[in-house]
Design a protein around this motif. Structure first.
Motif, PDB file in Angstrom:
ATOM      1  N   SER A  17       0.819  -1.218   0.000  1.00 23.84           N
ATOM      2  CA  SER A  17       0.000   0.000   0.000  1.00 23.84           C
ATOM      3  C   SER A  17       0.847   1.259   0.000  1.00 23.84           C
ATOM      4  O   SER A  17       0.366   2.319  -0.374  1.00 23.84           O
ATOM      5  CB  SER A  17      -0.903   0.019   1.230  1.00 23.84           C
ATOM      6  N   ASN A  18       2.092   1.159   0.435  1.00 22.15           N
ATOM      7  CA  ASN A  18       2.994   2.308   0.578  1.00 22.15           C
ATOM      8  C   ASN A  18       2.511   3.300   1.629  1.00 22.15           C
ATOM      9  O   ASN A  18       2.980   4.434   1.690  1.00 22.15           O
ATOM     10  CB  ASN A  18       3.193   3.029  -0.766  1.00 22.15           C
ATOM     11  N   ILE A  19       1.534   2.892   2.443  1.00 21.58           N
ATOM     12  CA  ILE A  19       1.108   3.671   3.602  1.00 21.58           C
ATOM     13  C   ILE A  19       1.595   2.916   4.836  1.00 21.58           C
ATOM     14  O   ILE A  19       1.222   1.762   5.034  1.00 21.58           O
ATOM     15  CB  ILE A  19      -0.418   3.845   3.642  1.00 21.58           C
ATOM     16  N   THR A  20       2.433   3.539   5.627  1.00 22.88           N
ATOM     17  CA  THR A  20       3.084   2.820   6.720  1.00 22.88           C
ATOM     18  C   THR A  20       2.434   3.113   8.065  1.00 22.88           C
ATOM     19  O   THR A  20       1.812   4.154   8.262  1.00 22.88           O
ATOM     20  CB  THR A  20       4.576   3.183   6.797  1.00 22.88           C
ATOM     21  N   ASN A  21       2.591   2.171   8.965  1.00 23.33           N
ATOM     22  CA  ASN A  21       2.168   2.313  10.354  1.00 23.33           C
ATOM     23  C   ASN A  21       3.255   1.664  11.216  1.00 23.33           C
ATOM     24  O   ASN A  21       3.348   0.439  11.284  1.00 23.33           O
ATOM     25  CB  ASN A  21       0.812   1.641  10.587  1.00 23.33           C
ATOM     26  N   GLN A  22       4.062   2.477  11.822  1.00 24.72           N
ATOM     27  CA  GLN A  22       5.179   1.966  12.615  1.00 24.72           C
ATOM     28  C   GLN A  22       4.841   1.878  14.095  1.00 24.72           C
ATOM     29  O   GLN A  22       5.725   1.689  14.933  1.00 24.72           O
ATOM     30  CB  GLN A  22       6.413   2.849  12.399  1.00 24.72           C
ATOM     31  N   ASN A  23       3.542   2.037  14.407  1.00 23.62           N
ATOM     32  CA  ASN A  23       3.114   1.892  15.788  1.00 23.62           C
ATOM     33  C   ASN A  23       3.479   0.507  16.305  1.00 23.62           C
ATOM     34  O   ASN A  23       3.237  -0.502  15.640  1.00 23.62           O
ATOM     35  CB  ASN A  23       1.602   2.128  15.873  1.00 23.62           C
ATOM     36  N   SER A  24       4.067   0.451  17.479  1.00 25.81           N
ATOM     37  CA  SER A  24       4.553  -0.830  18.003  1.00 25.81           C
ATOM     38  C   SER A  24       3.420  -1.829  18.214  1.00 25.81           C
ATOM     39  O   SER A  24       3.595  -3.035  18.009  1.00 25.81           O
ATOM     40  CB  SER A  24       5.303  -0.602  19.319  1.00 25.81           C
ATOM     41  N   SER A  25       2.237  -1.346  18.606  1.00 28.78           N
ATOM     42  CA  SER A  25       1.097  -2.255  18.815  1.00 28.78           C
ATOM     43  C   SER A  25       0.651  -2.874  17.499  1.00 28.78           C
ATOM     44  O   SER A  25       0.370  -4.079  17.422  1.00 28.78           O
ATOM     45  CB  SER A  25      -0.066  -1.501  19.459  1.00 28.78           C
ATOM     46  N   PHE A  26       0.602  -2.044  16.450  1.00 35.77           N
ATOM     47  CA  PHE A  26       0.213  -2.562  15.133  1.00 35.77           C
ATOM     48  C   PHE A  26       1.224  -3.595  14.647  1.00 35.77           C
ATOM     49  O   PHE A  26       0.848  -4.674  14.173  1.00 35.77           O
ATOM     50  CB  PHE A  26       0.108  -1.412  14.132  1.00 35.77           C
ATOM     51  N   GLN A  27       2.518  -3.289  14.762  1.00 31.41           N
ATOM     52  CA  GLN A  27       3.553  -4.211  14.302  1.00 31.41           C
ATOM     53  C   GLN A  27       3.546  -5.511  15.109  1.00 31.41           C
ATOM     54  O   GLN A  27       3.742  -6.600  14.563  1.00 31.41           O
ATOM     55  CB  GLN A  27       4.924  -3.540  14.392  1.00 31.41           C
ATOM     56  N   SER A  28       3.289  -5.398  16.407  1.00 32.12           N
ATOM     57  CA  SER A  28       3.228  -6.593  17.247  1.00 32.12           C
ATOM     58  C   SER A  28       2.059  -7.481  16.847  1.00 32.12           C
ATOM     59  O   SER A  28       2.195  -8.710  16.743  1.00 32.12           O
ATOM     60  CB  SER A  28       3.103  -6.179  18.716  1.00 32.12           C
ATOM     61  N   ASN A  29       0.894  -6.865  16.591  1.00 30.14           N
ATOM     62  CA  ASN A  29      -0.278  -7.628  16.157  1.00 30.14           C
ATOM     63  C   ASN A  29      -0.037  -8.286  14.800  1.00 30.14           C
ATOM     64  O   ASN A  29      -0.415  -9.441  14.571  1.00 30.14           O
ATOM     65  CB  ASN A  29      -1.499  -6.711  16.074  1.00 30.14           C
ATOM     66  N   LEU A  30       0.611  -7.526  13.894  1.00 29.51           N
ATOM     67  CA  LEU A  30       0.890  -8.053  12.559  1.00 29.51           C
ATOM     68  C   LEU A  30       1.834  -9.253  12.642  1.00 29.51           C
ATOM     69  O   LEU A  30       1.569 -10.306  12.028  1.00 29.51           O
ATOM     70  CB  LEU A  30       1.498  -6.962  11.682  1.00 29.51           C
ATOM     71  N   ASN A  31       2.906  -9.137  13.379  1.00 26.16           N
ATOM     72  CA  ASN A  31       3.872 -10.233  13.497  1.00 26.16           C
ATOM     73  C   ASN A  31       3.239 -11.464  14.136  1.00 26.16           C
ATOM     74  O   ASN A  31       3.475 -12.602  13.706  1.00 26.16           O
ATOM     75  CB  ASN A  31       5.081  -9.782  14.312  1.00 26.16           C
ATOM     76  N   SER A  32       2.432 -11.236  15.153  1.00 24.80           N
ATOM     77  CA  SER A  32       1.770 -12.358  15.829  1.00 24.80           C
ATOM     78  C   SER A  32       0.831 -13.092  14.878  1.00 24.80           C
ATOM     79  O   SER A  32       0.801 -14.335  14.837  1.00 24.80           O
ATOM     80  CB  SER A  32       1.004 -11.840  17.045  1.00 24.80           C
TER      81      SER A  32
END
Length: 662
Positions: free
Chosen positions: A37-52
């Motif tokens: 999408s080229n729209i980023t979200n570097q929020n740690s909660s978002f990244q943690s949910n994504l990785n999980s």
């Protein structure tokens, strides 16, 4: 290497070039195929949910070939879905998903939305729920580098085979939205094809997704021996070998025993000889290259038209086809040609409403007494078939009081027709730019028309199931019903966007000069802000009663928007007030609407408001309006005073768009 050294030096270089070029092609053709999408979200909660969520998917793939899940809480919640092709084993599915999760992390790091396609699976995630929603944006077509010897016959077999599989997958519940099949080709080879949808779709959306995918393949890969179409919601593939039966390529299908090293060396020598011969032939016929290219292009266009005919026939013949809001074929689908002949008195000239880019438009009365406008595609229109297909597949998914309603369509041989609800007051341009008829549009009616158009565009951009850019908003594409309510029409040029997609690029500029945003007209970039620009031009035309391009004859002014900007800066905007409106509104009210129009036509797309902001500005007089920046195409000298003489106005003759029924 000994064989290579015996080849003359110049041919060694040519041969090396072709080998390197082919290696590049193959490298580009190998998976993965990511779309970020080229729209980023570097929020740690978002990244943690994504990785999980990504970490959990491969283990589920060993049990199920389609799985969706989500984790977290808004606004950092993540939704994900994977789909493996039905013919692979669960273990293969799990292995593929392991690769996909690695690749999507590498290619689309920190993106809010992404999809990656592997050889036998696809993986998708988003920060918004997409389950059960059809998405055909960003479709990717991949073709075999080899062409068939008889592309027209091959394309016909492909279309017939795949169309039958689409019906089976979409409407046969036992098929579970998956189907494979084969067909003979030229008595010597067999075509193998596969279609599959994500099972969160309903039957109608699965059908639409696969129909659009088939049309995409017809455009990109009409003569290829094999091709696949990768979509977020569905998948199509066909080859001249049984790829879903375990055969991995054409060589394994035709020659399972590869032979000895000596035979391989002979094959290499044969390849070199054939390559050298090919190079010599290319040089010898270079003078005929242009002629052959034109011939190939014409043949490709013919194949595309043929494939679109098959596609529309498939929709027409499908009795289970579900149209907009669950309507069946009778309400929003196929209408036979005999009925349309009867409705128009055999397309009598007395029933002709006008002549558009597609062809003539007729008024008709169906057997139930309903008045309709019938757009008949001209057989000489090269653009028509593509836009005809686009409009049928798109507009049936839309419903809004400010969008024209498609009653049905007809495909019969070379005849292609669109049937719309009849608009007794024709189109906006017919009344607005006629000095005698313009009086019918008092200030209240004009404001109602402006608000209706704005709400219709807002629906297309943000509120419909699909995110749609119209690309050809202008007065002739705004139809008026009995009560002068506006209906946006002509979706032949429209394009569907991904929910997170900001803008797209095209080499084929379509639309009407004077209404096209500068970034689109000059660079091929279009977005929702392109429609905002067109709406701004429309708004200024409606409140002034003048065409955007109607000033050239009376003064050295490029257009209405430039002149409005000139008067706005001088504080003399009342000079543009339509005399036919008399004293039905105040100068302040007129000035407010001109302000909104100028905000919409600003040169920089980033400065233009969204349609949701426009609707709010139109609705509320308490909203403080910002000062507009310079509009696009506003360079020029301004002399004299504006004249209300209608003879000073000239039609915009530069257009490659198609007029809709009146």
């Amino acid at each position: 290497m000994g064989l290579f050294k015996r080849v003359p030096k110049i041919f060694q270089l040519l041969l090396l070039y072709f080998w390197v070029a082919n290696l590049v092609d193959f490298a580009q053709a190998d998976p993965p195929y990511p779309l970020c999408s080229n729209i980023t979200n570097q929020n740690s909660s978002f990244q943690s949910n994504l990785n999980s969520l990504l970490d959990s998917l491969p283990s589920n793939a060993s049990i199920s070939k389609l799985y969706d899940s989500s984790t977290g809480h808004d606004p950092d919640r993540v939704y994900a879905q994977y789909m493996c092709l039905n013919y692979v084993t669960n273990d293969t599915c799990s292995t593929c998903l392991t690769l996909a999760t690695d690749h999507i992390r590498q290619s689309c790091a920190n993106n809010t939305e992404a999809v990656v396609w592997e050889e036998v699976c696809q993986l998708r995630y988003s920060n918004r729920s997409f389950l059960g929603q059809l998405d055909v944006s960003g479709n990717l077509g991949l073709d075999n580098k080899k062409d068939v010897s008889n592309p027209e016959q091959f394309r016909s077999i492909v279309n017939q085979t795949v169309s039958n599989l689409i019906k089976k997958a979409a409407f046969n519940k036992s098929a579970n939205m998956y189907a494979t099949g084969d067909a003979s080709f030229m008595d010597a080879e067999t075509l193998y094809a596969l279609v599959q949808c994500t099972t969160d779709l309903n039957s109608a959306d699965c059908n639409t997704c696969l129909q659009v995918a088939l049309a995409n393949l017809s455009s990109c890969c009409s003569s290829s021996r094999g091709a696949r179409l990768l979509s977020r919601s569905c998948y199509i593939r066909y080859e001249l070998y049984a790829f879903y039966n375990g055969e991995t390529d054409e060589s394994s299908a035709s020659a399972p025993n590869q032979g000895t090293g000596k035979s391989k060396q002979s094959k290499i020598l044969m390849i070199i000889i054939l390559t050298i011969t090919s190079v010599v032939l290319v040089v010898a016929v270079l003078s005929l290259f242009c002629c052959l290219s034109m011939k190939k292009g014409n043949k490709k266009r013919k194949n595309e038209i043929s494939s679109q005919e098959v596609q529309l026939h498939s929709i027409a013949e499908n009795q289970d086809f579900q149209g907009r809001d669950g309507l069946g074929a009778r309400e929003s689908g196929f209408i036979d040609l005999a009925s349309l002949h009867a409705a128009t008195n055999n397309f009598s000239e007395l029933n002709m409403l006008g002549q558009g880019g597609f062809g003539p438009v007729y008024k008709g009365i169906l057997t139930d007494g309903k008045e309709v406008a019938i757009k008949r595609l001209s057989s000489f229109s090269e653009q028509g078939t593509e836009e005809f297909t686009n409009e049928v597949l798109l507009i049936m998914k839309l419903q809004h009081k400010n969008l024209v309603r498609l009653v049905g369509f007809c495909v019969d041989g070379e005849e292609k027709l669109l049937v719309y609800e009849f608009m007794p007051n024709s189109s906006l341009d017919v009344i607005l730019f006629d000095p005698r008829k313009r009086a019918q549009l008092d200030w209240c009616r004009r404001i109602n028309i402006i608000n209706g158009i704005a709400k219709g565009i807002l629906y297309l951009h943000e509120d419909s199931r699909l995110r749609i850019i119209h690309r050809d908003l202008k007065p002739s594409n705004i139809l008026l019903d009995n009560d002068m309510n506006p209906k946006i029409s002509d979706f032949g040029m429209a394009r569907i966007f991904a929910s997170a997609e900001g803008e797209a690029n095209t080499a084929r500029i379509v639309g009407t000069y004077g209404y096209m945003a500068p970034e689109y007209a000059m660079e091929g970039l279009y977005s929702t802000k392109s429609d905002v620009f067109s709406f701004g031009v429309l708004l200024l035309e409606i409140i002034t009663g003048r065409r955007n391009t109607g000033f050239q004859k009376s003064k050295n002014v490029p257009n209405l928007t430039a002149y409005a900007w000139h008067l706005w800066n001088r504080g003399n905007e009342k000079e543009l007030m339509d005399p036919s409106l008399s004293d039905s509104f105040s100068v302040d009210e007129f000035s407010r609407y001109m302000n909104i129009g100028l905000l919409c036509v600003q040169e920089d797309a980033f400065d233009r408001p969204t349609m949701s902001s426009v609707v709010l500005m139109l609705k509320s007089e308490t909203v403080t309006l910002p000062q507009p920046e310079r509009p696009a195409f506003s360079v020029g000298r301004f002399t004299g005073h504006d004249s209300a003489n209608p003879n000073d106005c000239s039609d915009n003759g530069l257009t490659i768009s198609c007029a809709l029924p009146r």
